[in-house]
Write a protein that holds these residues in place. Structure first.
Motif, PDB file in Angstrom:
ATOM      1  N   LYS A 170       0.832  -1.207   0.000  1.00 50.63           N
ATOM      2  CA  LYS A 170       0.000   0.000   0.000  1.00 50.63           C
ATOM      3  C   LYS A 170       0.864   1.253   0.000  1.00 50.63           C
ATOM      4  CE  LYS A 170      -3.843   2.086   2.504  1.00 50.63           C
ATOM      5  NZ  LYS A 170      -4.713   1.968   3.677  1.00 50.63           N
ATOM      6  N   GLY A 171       1.933   1.226   0.777  1.00 47.09           N
ATOM      7  CA  GLY A 171       2.885   2.338   0.816  1.00 47.09           C
ATOM      8  C   GLY A 171       2.433   3.480   1.708  1.00 47.09           C
ATOM      9  N   GLY A 172       3.349   4.425   1.887  1.00 48.31           N
ATOM     10  CA  GLY A 172       3.079   5.612   2.696  1.00 48.31           C
ATOM     11  C   GLY A 172       3.588   5.497   4.118  1.00 48.31           C
ATOM     12  N   ARG A 173       3.668   6.636   4.776  1.00 47.42           N
ATOM     13  CA  ARG A 173       4.203   6.686   6.139  1.00 47.42           C
ATOM     14  C   ARG A 173       3.320   5.940   7.135  1.00 47.42           C
ATOM     15  NH1 ARG A 173       8.300   9.117   8.495  1.00 47.42           N
ATOM     16  NH2 ARG A 173       8.221   9.355  10.749  1.00 47.42           N
ATOM     17  N   ASP A 174       2.005   6.103   7.025  1.00 43.42           N
ATOM     18  CA  ASP A 174       1.114   5.386   7.941  1.00 43.42           C
ATOM     19  C   ASP A 174       1.297   3.883   7.802  1.00 43.42           C
ATOM     20  OD1 ASP A 174       0.098   7.758   8.916  1.00 43.42           O
ATOM     21  OD2 ASP A 174      -1.736   7.686   7.709  1.00 43.42           O
ATOM     22  N   ALA A 175       1.453   3.425   6.568  1.00 43.27           N
ATOM     23  CA  ALA A 175       1.670   2.000   6.326  1.00 43.27           C
ATOM     24  C   ALA A 175       2.992   1.556   6.948  1.00 43.27           C
ATOM     25  CB  ALA A 175       1.646   1.694   4.837  1.00 43.27           C
ATOM     26  N   VAL A 195       3.556  -1.308   9.715  1.00 47.79           N
ATOM     27  CA  VAL A 195       4.489  -2.420   9.506  1.00 47.79           C
ATOM     28  C   VAL A 195       5.398  -2.566  10.718  1.00 47.79           C
ATOM     29  CG1 VAL A 195       6.471  -3.249   8.162  1.00 47.79           C
ATOM     30  CG2 VAL A 195       4.451  -2.348   6.997  1.00 47.79           C
ATOM     31  N   THR A 196       5.885  -1.460  11.235  1.00 47.20           N
ATOM     32  CA  THR A 196       6.778  -1.526  12.396  1.00 47.20           C
ATOM     33  C   THR A 196       6.086  -2.198  13.571  1.00 47.20           C
ATOM     34  OG1 THR A 196       8.014   0.412  11.665  1.00 47.20           O
ATOM     35  CG2 THR A 196       8.164  -0.145  14.000  1.00 47.20           C
ATOM     36  N   ARG A 197       4.880  -1.756  13.883  1.00 47.51           N
ATOM     37  CA  ARG A 197       4.137  -2.364  15.007  1.00 47.51           C
ATOM     38  C   ARG A 197       3.881  -3.850  14.765  1.00 47.51           C
ATOM     39  NH1 ARG A 197       1.283   2.293  14.200  1.00 47.51           N
ATOM     40  NH2 ARG A 197      -0.419   1.145  13.182  1.00 47.51           N
ATOM     41  N   ARG A 247      12.436  -2.636   5.781  1.00 48.19           N
ATOM     42  CA  ARG A 247      11.689  -1.981   4.707  1.00 48.19           C
ATOM     43  C   ARG A 247      10.854  -0.816   5.247  1.00 48.19           C
ATOM     44  NH1 ARG A 247       8.682  -6.682   1.885  1.00 48.19           N
ATOM     45  NH2 ARG A 247       7.983  -5.059   0.459  1.00 48.19           N
ATOM     46  N   ALA A 248      10.302  -0.971   6.446  1.00 51.74           N
ATOM     47  CA  ALA A 248       9.534   0.121   7.061  1.00 51.74           C
ATOM     48  C   ALA A 248      10.447   1.302   7.385  1.00 51.74           C
ATOM     49  CB  ALA A 248       8.826  -0.372   8.328  1.00 51.74           C
ATOM     50  N   HIS A 249      11.622   1.007   7.937  1.00 51.44           N
ATOM     51  CA  HIS A 249      12.586   2.084   8.223  1.00 51.44           C
ATOM     52  C   HIS A 249      12.991   2.794   6.937  1.00 51.44           C
ATOM     53  CE1 HIS A 249      13.093   1.446  12.467  1.00 51.44           C
ATOM     54  NE2 HIS A 249      13.500   0.207  12.318  1.00 51.44           N
ATOM     55  N   LEU A 250      13.216   2.028   5.895  1.00 51.28           N
ATOM     56  CA  LEU A 250      13.599   2.604   4.606  1.00 51.28           C
ATOM     57  C   LEU A 250      12.487   3.516   4.074  1.00 51.28           C
ATOM     58  CD1 LEU A 250      15.843   2.630   2.477  1.00 51.28           C
ATOM     59  CD2 LEU A 250      14.754   0.638   1.433  1.00 51.28           C
ATOM     60  N   ALA A 251      11.248   3.080   4.212  1.00 52.73           N
ATOM     61  CA  ALA A 251      10.117   3.883   3.736  1.00 52.73           C
ATOM     62  C   ALA A 251      10.023   5.213   4.487  1.00 52.73           C
ATOM     63  CB  ALA A 251       8.815   3.100   3.897  1.00 52.73           C
ATOM     64  N   ARG A 252      10.451   5.213   5.758  1.00 49.41           N
ATOM     65  CA  ARG A 252      10.437   6.449   6.560  1.00 49.41           C
ATOM     66  C   ARG A 252      11.759   7.216   6.456  1.00 49.41           C
ATOM     67  NH1 ARG A 252       7.827   3.077  10.301  1.00 49.41           N
ATOM     68  NH2 ARG A 252       9.737   2.853  11.467  1.00 49.41           N
ATOM     69  N   GLU A 253      12.645   6.716   5.591  1.00 52.24           N
ATOM     70  CA  GLU A 253      13.965   7.313   5.392  1.00 52.24           C
ATOM     71  C   GLU A 253      14.794   7.332   6.669  1.00 52.24           C
ATOM     72  OE1 GLU A 253      13.698  10.980   3.207  1.00 52.24           O
ATOM     73  OE2 GLU A 253      12.533  10.041   1.602  1.00 52.24           O
ATOM     74  N   GLU A 254      14.603   6.317   7.506  1.00 53.32           N
ATOM     75  CA  GLU A 254      15.427   6.107   8.709  1.00 53.32           C
ATOM     76  C   GLU A 254      16.540   5.145   8.285  1.00 53.32           C
ATOM     77  OE1 GLU A 254      11.518   6.470  11.611  1.00 53.32           O
ATOM     78  OE2 GLU A 254      12.407   4.511  11.233  1.00 53.32           O
ATOM     79  N   LEU A 255      17.534   5.733   7.661  1.00 54.34           N
ATOM     80  CA  LEU A 255      18.498   4.925   6.908  1.00 54.34           C
ATOM     81  C   LEU A 255      19.434   4.112   7.788  1.00 54.34           C
ATOM     82  CD1 LEU A 255      19.170   7.486   4.064  1.00 54.34           C
ATOM     83  CD2 LEU A 255      17.473   5.646   4.162  1.00 54.34           C
ATOM     84  N   ALA A 313      20.508   5.237  -0.642  1.00 57.25           N
ATOM     85  CA  ALA A 313      19.785   6.395  -0.124  1.00 57.25           C
ATOM     86  C   ALA A 313      20.679   7.231   0.806  1.00 57.25           C
ATOM     87  CB  ALA A 313      18.540   5.941   0.630  1.00 57.25           C
ATOM     88  N   ARG A 314      21.553   6.576   1.538  1.00 56.25           N
ATOM     89  CA  ARG A 314      22.472   7.305   2.435  1.00 56.25           C
ATOM     90  C   ARG A 314      23.468   8.141   1.644  1.00 56.25           C
ATOM     91  NH1 ARG A 314      24.184   3.432   7.419  1.00 56.25           N
ATOM     92  NH2 ARG A 314      24.912   5.382   8.265  1.00 56.25           N
ATOM     93  N   GLY A 315      23.772   7.698   0.408  1.00 56.29           N
ATOM     94  CA  GLY A 315      24.733   8.398  -0.421  1.00 56.29           C
ATOM     95  C   GLY A 315      24.181   9.627  -1.113  1.00 56.29           C
ATOM     96  N   ARG A 316      22.871   9.837  -0.999  1.00 61.27           N
ATOM     97  CA  ARG A 316      22.256  10.987  -1.678  1.00 61.27           C
ATOM     98  C   ARG A 316      22.666  12.291  -1.063  1.00 61.27           C
ATOM     99  NH1 ARG A 316      16.261   8.686  -1.727  1.00 61.27           N
ATOM    100  NH2 ARG A 316      16.697   6.849  -2.919  1.00 61.27           N
TER     101      ARG A 316
END
Length: 125
Positions: A40-45, A49-51, A78-86, A122-125
């Motif tokens: 589904k994607g998105g921050r809420d998703a 996922v984390t929970r 994958r959830a951390h990546l989606a939230r950009e918690e690299l 993503a960390r290299g950006r």
């Protein structure tokens, strides 16, 4: 895809597993719910996922299911990546890979490495 239909089916199966006292089945259904959230994607998703993945991880650890643990760690990555918690994505992907390697599961290892690669890019950006 029809996320609501997928959520409904997985939630129904989760309830049945819980009623039956089937911890392994419950953990697998939690992973299915994670996969639907990720699709589904998105921050809420990602937050859901984390929970959900943490709940699955606990069940897999209780059952000493290393394959399940690896998959749960990968969903967390994958959830951390989606939230950009690299940094967190990197660490959890490494744990997923470590567990996959421990049991010799090449598919789990490859999936974890792919997510690790995404986090490194993503960390290299």
């Amino acid at each position: 895809g029809d996320h609501e239909l997928a959520f409904g089916a997985s939630e129904e199966a989760l309830v049945l597993c819980r009623k039956a006292g089937d911890g392994a089945g419950e953990a697998l259904m939690l992973l299915e719910i994670c996969n639907t959230h990720l699709a589904k994607g998105g921050r809420d998703a990602a937050d859901a996922v984390t929970r959900t993945a943490k709940e699955a991880l606990t069940l897999f650890q209780k059952g000493a299911d290393r394959r399940g643990e690896s998959a749960a760690w990968h969903n967390l990555a994958r959830a951390h990546l989606a939230r950009e918690e690299l940094e967190e994505a990197t660490n959890t992907a490494k744990e997923a890979h470590r567990l996959g390697a421990h049991i010799g599961d090449k598919q789990l290892q490859a999936s974890a490495l792919a997510t690790l690669g995404e986090a490194c890019l993503a960390r290299g950006r």
